[in-house]
Design an enzyme around this catalytic site. Structure first.
Site, short mmCIF file in Angstrom:
data_model
loop_
_atom_site.label_atom_id
_atom_site.label_comp_id
_atom_site.label_asym_id
_atom_site.label_seq_id
_atom_site.Cartn_x
_atom_site.Cartn_y
_atom_site.Cartn_z
N ASP A 259 0.84 -1.19 0.00
CA ASP A 259 0.00 0.00 0.00
C ASP A 259 0.88 1.24 0.00
O ASP A 259 2.09 1.15 0.20
CB ASP A 259 -1.04 -0.01 1.13
CG ASP A 259 -0.47 0.14 2.52
OD1 ASP A 259 0.74 -0.08 2.70
OD2 ASP A 259 -1.23 0.47 3.44
N TYR B 222 2.96 4.72 0.71
CA TYR B 222 3.61 5.32 1.88
C TYR B 222 2.59 6.19 2.59
O TYR B 222 1.78 6.87 1.95
CB TYR B 222 4.78 6.20 1.44
CG TYR B 222 5.91 5.45 0.75
CD1 TYR B 222 6.56 4.39 1.37
CD2 TYR B 222 6.36 5.84 -0.50
CE1 TYR B 222 7.62 3.72 0.76
CE2 TYR B 222 7.43 5.18 -1.13
CZ TYR B 222 8.04 4.13 -0.49
OH TYR B 222 9.08 3.48 -1.10
N PHE C 183 6.75 2.16 -4.37
CA PHE C 183 8.14 2.36 -3.96
C PHE C 183 8.69 3.75 -4.26
O PHE C 183 9.77 4.11 -3.81
CB PHE C 183 9.08 1.29 -4.56
CG PHE C 183 8.82 -0.10 -4.06
CD1 PHE C 183 9.14 -0.46 -2.76
CD2 PHE C 183 8.24 -1.04 -4.88
CE1 PHE C 183 8.89 -1.74 -2.30
CE2 PHE C 183 7.98 -2.33 -4.42
CZ PHE C 183 8.31 -2.69 -3.12
N HIS D 292 11.47 -9.37 0.02
CA HIS D 292 11.12 -7.96 -0.12
C HIS D 292 12.36 -7.09 0.14
O HIS D 292 13.23 -7.47 0.92
CB HIS D 292 10.02 -7.64 0.90
CG HIS D 292 9.33 -6.33 0.67
ND1 HIS D 292 9.83 -5.14 1.16
CD2 HIS D 292 8.20 -6.02 0.01
CE1 HIS D 292 9.02 -4.15 0.81
NE2 HIS D 292 8.01 -4.67 0.10
#
Length: 221
Positions: A66, A68, A79, A188
């Site tokens: 989701d 920031y 990202f 990740h």
């Protein structure tokens, strides 16, 4: 039908989703949340990933979770952060891996619009969030919608690269036809897991090798 301002080629692909009851409920929920308090990204940028990378221009799909949830960070590309914003830890690690693989120095800005313009579709599985509350908009329909997006890409495009980092993204592999597309999975880039298989995954060079092999321009990471 919920009226969604989204790039034309995506509207063609997703129009049936916009007509479904869950999507109408989702839009009502999101409108109420934005009216009640601060949410990210700004409303006009919720579909920024779609508007920056038209359906037929997608070459690579990167999946985030989701947006920031801090001030000034999210602008609708997973990202990515706006110019002048400090790099979040996961983005630092993404740039470190690119530098290790390709020698490309870490850039001055964490704004990944330049990737989006080259065909990197930067999709979060949930497209909005309440300020300072991670995952606060999950479970309200975004995941159903973005699963439909991934399925449309798998079904109606050929020879895409899907970069699935972390367990939640990895589960999306079931939506993708791996006989038509390349799926690359790893840990990740978060500092909690990057040393367990994100660093050294060679995903950025493997992506470009595949694109070149299929007659496409490589990405300038």
């Amino acid at each position: 039908m919920a009226k969604v301002k989204i790039e034309e080629s995506w509207e063609v692909q997703l129009s049936s989703e916009f007509e479904k009851p869950y999507f109408e409920q989702l839009i009502q929920f999101v409108k109420a949340e934005y009216a009640a308090g601060t949410c990210y990204p700004p409303g006009s940028l919720i579909f920024n990933a779609f508007n920056q990378t038209p359906f037929d221009k997608v070459k690579v799909v990167i999946l985030g979770q989701d947006p920031y949830h801090g001030p000034g960070q999210a602008h609708g590309l997973c990202f990515s952060v706006n110019d002048g914003v400090q790099f979040p830890p996961s983005l630092v690690n993404i740039f470190k891996e690119i530098e290790a693989e390709t020698g490309t120095p870490i850039p001055l800005s964490g704004n990944l619009t330049r990737w989006a313009e080259q065909g990197v579709f930067l999709l979060n599985t949930c497209l909005s969030v309440r300020q300072h509350e991670a995952f606060s908009h999950s479970g309200h329909g975004w995941e159903t919608f973005t699963d439909a997006v991934i399925s449309a890409l798998s079904r109606n495009r050929e020879r895409l690269v899907f970069l699935l980092w972390g367990a939640p993204a990895g589960k999306k592999a079931s939506l993708i036809d791996d006989s038509r597309h390349l799926i690359l999975r790893s840990a990740h880039p978060s500092p909690l897991s990057a040393y367990r298989g994100f660093f050294g995954n060679h995903h950025f060079t493997l992506t470009n090798d595949y694109l070149v092999q299929h007659g496409k321009e490589p990405i300038q990471w």
